[in-house]
Design an enzyme around this catalytic site. Structure first.
Site, mmCIF file in Angstrom:
data_model
loop_
_atom_site.group_PDB
_atom_site.id
_atom_site.type_symbol
_atom_site.label_atom_id
_atom_site.label_comp_id
_atom_site.label_asym_id
_atom_site.label_seq_id
_atom_site.Cartn_x
_atom_site.Cartn_y
_atom_site.Cartn_z
ATOM 1 N N TYR A 142 0.829 -1.211 0.000
ATOM 2 C CA TYR A 142 0.000 0.000 0.000
ATOM 3 C C TYR A 142 0.866 1.265 0.000
ATOM 4 C CZ TYR A 142 -4.117 -2.893 0.910
ATOM 5 O OH TYR A 142 -5.113 -3.834 0.814
ATOM 6 N N LYS A 189 2.688 -15.524 2.697
ATOM 7 C CA LYS A 189 2.650 -16.321 1.470
ATOM 8 C C LYS A 189 4.092 -16.703 1.152
ATOM 9 C CE LYS A 189 0.482 -18.096 -2.090
ATOM 10 N NZ LYS A 189 -0.423 -19.256 -1.969
ATOM 11 N N ASP A 222 -3.853 -18.016 1.848
ATOM 12 C CA ASP A 222 -5.003 -18.668 1.197
ATOM 13 C C ASP A 222 -5.653 -19.677 2.134
ATOM 14 O OD1 ASP A 222 -2.630 -20.084 0.946
ATOM 15 O OD2 ASP A 222 -2.969 -20.716 -1.123
#
Ligand code: IPM
Ligand code: MN
Length: 359
Positions: A142, A189, A222
């Site tokens: 961001y 991740k 996920d």
């Protein structure tokens, strides 16, 4: 004690829910003998209209000069055509950065009184859940480098984290886990992203050296998205990056069935924080007195607790809200589909104020 609170109501339902919350804080000041001074500043769409920019300097300076900040919500269709740094959302990102608020706490739990509006399978909901998402708030994709190539047909954003950025938010998360059920899940991740591998290494090194008493595990993002629905009771405290935390906290809030109840706190190194509901500016219901003020009221309770160390006062506000819900009072967003009647935002505020008076 005396506290200066900057109010940043923002757009849409922001002014309504912040107005309700000021009444609750005034009731706290009366009961416990504190003085709260309020100063109001513009940010978001309303600031674009008045000053031509979403986060004017006067707002930044006002917030920096205050003991804490209470924010409503920013944005709306009127400003949707604007791009990049001219958008209302820039006000939020800018305030977080300017105030150094790198830790975002987003608690999500199943309120017993509202179990019927929980979207989980009944046997899963019956186990209950109470999790705290700790989201990194001033780094990652961001705030990373972004742009387009010359032809404009390729764009990029960058996810980048330093050890310092990971450590400071992870330390906060470990400390919070220590005060809860001593279980921290770090979400990343790391099977794909290098920044996630550094994240994981850093969190483990910190855990081993400073927090051996907190159980630490990792989960891929996920899988985490799945487990929040499948087995939410597994989680105690979650720590994760800016983007993963943004997404997972919306998911977790929806799983409670009551996004209108969920508060948040953004913290940095000083006691000054920024407190805001998780939900947005809901332009479709703005000005109709339909918005549920509870998420903002509970955010103010977090302010009392985390910025001012007024734990008794925070408990009192939280218990008053819980008691009103226990009595069965509902705003439109949390009533069960079979229910015909519901309270307006100002009626809900009155119910809470009345509980506080009795309490
Ligand atoms: C949030 C919001 C903001 C964010 C947007 C409006 C910039 O979605 O507070 O979660 O992504 O942080
Ligand atoms: Mn979000």
């Amino acid at each position: 004690m005396e506290y200066n609170i900057a109010l940043v109501p923002g757009d849409g339902i922001g002014p309504e829910i912040v107005g309700s919350t000021v009444k609750v804080l005034e009731a706290v000041s009366e009961k416990f003998g504190h003085v709260f001074n309020f100063n109001t500043y513009l940010a978001g769409g309303c600031a674009i209209d008045k000053y031509g920019e979403p986060l004017p300097k006067i707002t930044i300076d006002g917030c920096l000069a205050s003991d804490s900040v209470l924010l409503g919500a920013v944005g709306g269709p009127k400003w949707d055509h604007l791009s990049g740094n001219s958008r209302p959302e820039k006000a939020l990102l800018g305030l977080r950065k300017e105030l150094g608020l790198y830790t975002n706490l987003r608690p999500a739990s199943l309120q017993p009184a509202l179990a019927e509006s929980c979207v989980l399978r009944p046997d899963i909901a019956a186990k209950g859940f109470d999790l705290m998402i700790v989201r990194e708030l001033t780094g990652g994709i961001y705030f990373g480098n972004r742009g387009r190539n010359e032809a404009g047909d390729t764009a990029f954003d960058t996810e980048s984290y330093s050890v310092m950025e990971i450590e400071r938010v992870a330390r906060r998360a470990f400390e919070i886990a220590r005060k809860r059920r001593r279980h921290l899940t770090s979400i990343d991740k790391a099977n794909v992203l290098e920044s996630s591998r550094l994240w994981r290494e850093t969190v483990h090194r910190l855990g081993a050296s400073e927090f051996p008493d907190v159980e630490l595990d990792d989960m891929y993002v996920d899988n985490a998205a799945m487990q929040i629905i499948r087995a939410p009771s597994f989680f105690d405290v979650i720590v994760t990056s800016n983007m993963f935390g943004d997404i997972l906290s919306d998911e977790a809030s929806q799983v409670t069935g009551s996004i209108g109840l969920l508060a948040s706190a953004s913290l940095g190194d000083s006691s000054r924080g920024m407190y805001e509901p998780i939900h947005g500016s809901a332009p479709d219901i703005a000005g109709k007195d339909l918005a549920n003020p509870i998420a903002t009221i509970l955010s103010a309770a977090m302010m009392l607790r985390y910025s001012f160390d007024l734990n008794e006062e925070a408990d009192f506000v939280e218990q008053s809200v819980a008691a009103v819900l226990q009595d069965g009072w509902r705003t439109a967003d949390i009533k069960s589909p079979s229910e015909e009647s519901f309270l307006t935002g100002s009626q809900m505020t009155e119910k809470i104020l009345y509980k506080m008076k009795l309490g």
